[in-house]
Motif scaffolding. Structure first.
Motif, PDB file in Angstrom:
ATOM      1  N   UNK A  15       0.844  -1.196   0.000  1.00 28.84           N
ATOM      2  CA  UNK A  15       0.000   0.000   0.000  1.00 28.84           C
ATOM      3  C   UNK A  15       0.878   1.244   0.000  1.00 28.84           C
ATOM      4  N   UNK A  16       0.568   2.218  -0.869  1.00 29.98           N
ATOM      5  CA  UNK A  16       1.347   3.452  -0.947  1.00 29.98           C
ATOM      6  C   UNK A  16       0.418   4.646  -1.130  1.00 29.98           C
ATOM      7  N   UNK A  17       0.770   5.773  -0.493  1.00 27.14           N
ATOM      8  CA  UNK A  17       0.073   7.035  -0.742  1.00 27.14           C
ATOM      9  C   UNK A  17       1.027   8.188  -0.464  1.00 27.14           C
ATOM     10  N   UNK A  18       1.152   9.104  -1.433  1.00 29.22           N
ATOM     11  CA  UNK A  18       2.008  10.286  -1.271  1.00 29.22           C
ATOM     12  C   UNK A  18       1.258  11.553  -1.660  1.00 29.22           C
ATOM     13  N   UNK A  19      -0.042  11.577  -1.428  1.00 25.19           N
ATOM     14  CA  UNK A  19      -0.843  12.724  -1.844  1.00 25.19           C
ATOM     15  C   UNK A  19      -0.836  13.863  -0.832  1.00 25.19           C
ATOM     16  N   UNK A  20      -0.342  13.606   0.382  1.00 21.29           N
ATOM     17  CA  UNK A  20      -0.315  14.628   1.429  1.00 21.29           C
ATOM     18  C   UNK A  20       1.111  14.792   1.937  1.00 21.29           C
ATOM     19  N   UNK A  45       8.636  13.214  -1.137  1.00 19.57           N
ATOM     20  CA  UNK A  45       8.510  11.781  -0.912  1.00 19.57           C
ATOM     21  C   UNK A  45       9.436  10.937  -1.797  1.00 19.57           C
ATOM     22  N   UNK A  46       9.976  11.528  -2.846  1.00 18.15           N
ATOM     23  CA  UNK A  46      10.708  10.715  -3.818  1.00 18.15           C
ATOM     24  C   UNK A  46      11.915  10.023  -3.195  1.00 18.15           C
ATOM     25  N   UNK A  79       0.193  17.877  -6.456  1.00 23.66           N
ATOM     26  CA  UNK A  79       0.435  17.392  -7.821  1.00 23.66           C
ATOM     27  C   UNK A  79       1.686  16.533  -7.894  1.00 23.66           C
ATOM     28  N   UNK A  80       2.798  17.083  -7.395  1.00 30.16           N
ATOM     29  CA  UNK A  80       4.056  16.340  -7.442  1.00 30.16           C
ATOM     30  C   UNK A  80       3.968  15.096  -6.578  1.00 30.16           C
TER      31      UNK A  80
END
Length: 283
Positions: A15-20, A45-46, A79-80
């Motif tokens: 599971x992954x999330x980097x929207x925040x 997050x990169x 966005x990024x």
């Protein structure tokens, strides 16, 4: 008894999330959380996504070949930021030949924020009772009668008086039910819309409480003015996304056979980026 079903290995999902501002990640065994990492990286997050993923797999004793799918939050949000998790999920799903399912980051934020708010209220009631304050559990803490419906409004700040937000309803332990789509909205207009929606609802359909959860800080003053009808409480819960809630949404989707085309899956941006909008204005 079907012994083939009994002996079938339980499925595992990354599971992954980097929207925040938080990189939320987890490994699920079907609907159960095995390991979780929630790293605050201020949307950079990169540099974290690969090390965190490796830590999760090692901590859960999971080899890539044991994974049965990947769930990824598709936003809306930075966005990024969103692109990092979505690109990683698509790349890994293609390389490992496993399904990928995109889920709403706002729905996960709503679920986790509401759960966090209820847990805090229950703890406060327990503390009051222990201190002899005579507190009693409120109606939303359970009971034998039907649980009242609560509205949940997740917020991710989008600056300039705007937020990425949506509206959900929940009355129990299942994932919140969507009442309004994910979108970027001006908060003043959105709060007026929510107030009108409550005012127009029949008394028996009005929520017992409205929970604004997530990045509430920038919008706390405006949110505090939300007009709620008599009998509807207003709760503001600052909350940062946790991987387990993306995981629970993703597990439900993957176990139900839902999957996205690995090449067609894209983030939910909800609007053009500022750079793209500027290009359009220049013609």
């Amino acid at each position: 008894m079907n012994h083939d079903l009994q002996n079938k290995p339980r499925q595992r999902f990354l599971v992954l999330d980097t929207s925040t501002a938080v990189m939320a990640a987890a490994v699920m065994e079907e609907r159960s959380l095995l390991e979780e990492r929630n790293e605050r990286a201020e949307r950079n997050h990169s540099v974290h996504v690969v090390p965190v993923m490796e830590q999760l797999l090692a901590a859960s004793s999971t080899e890539p070949g044991q994974l049965n799918g990947i769930a990824v939050g598709i936003g809306p949000g930075s966005y990024t930021g969103i692109r990092i998790a979505v690109t990683a999920a698509k790349t890994l799903a293609w390389a490992w030949d496993i399904p990928v399912a995109g889920v709403s980051s706002l729905q996960a934020l709503a679920w986790g924020g509401w759960h966090s708010g209820l847990a805090a209220k229950a703890q406060a009631a327990a503390d009051d009772a222990a201190a002899g304050a005579g507190g009693t559990p409120s109606a939303d803490q359970g009971g034998t009668s039907a649980a009242p419906v609560h509205w949940i409004v997740p917020l991710v700040d989008a600056r300039r008086g705007q937020a990425y937000t949506a509206l959900f309803a929940s009355a129990g332990g299942d994932a919140p039910r969507r009442l309004a789509p994910d979108a970027i909205r001006r908060m003043d207009g959105w709060l007026e819309e929510l107030a009108a929606r409550m005012a127009e609802a029949a008394p028996e359909e009005r929520p017992a409480a409205v929970w604004l959860v997530g990045e509430t800080g920038p919008h706390a003053a405006a949110a505090a003015e939300l007009r709620c009808p008599a009998g509807t409480a207003l709760q503001l819960v600052p909350y940062e996304l946790e991987g387990r809630w993306i995981g629970r949404l993703g597990a439900e989707a993957l176990l139900a056979g839902q999957r996205d085309d690995v090449h067609a899956l894209v983030p939910n941006y909800t609007q053009l980026s500022e750079a793209e909008a500027n290009l359009l204005r220049k013609g």
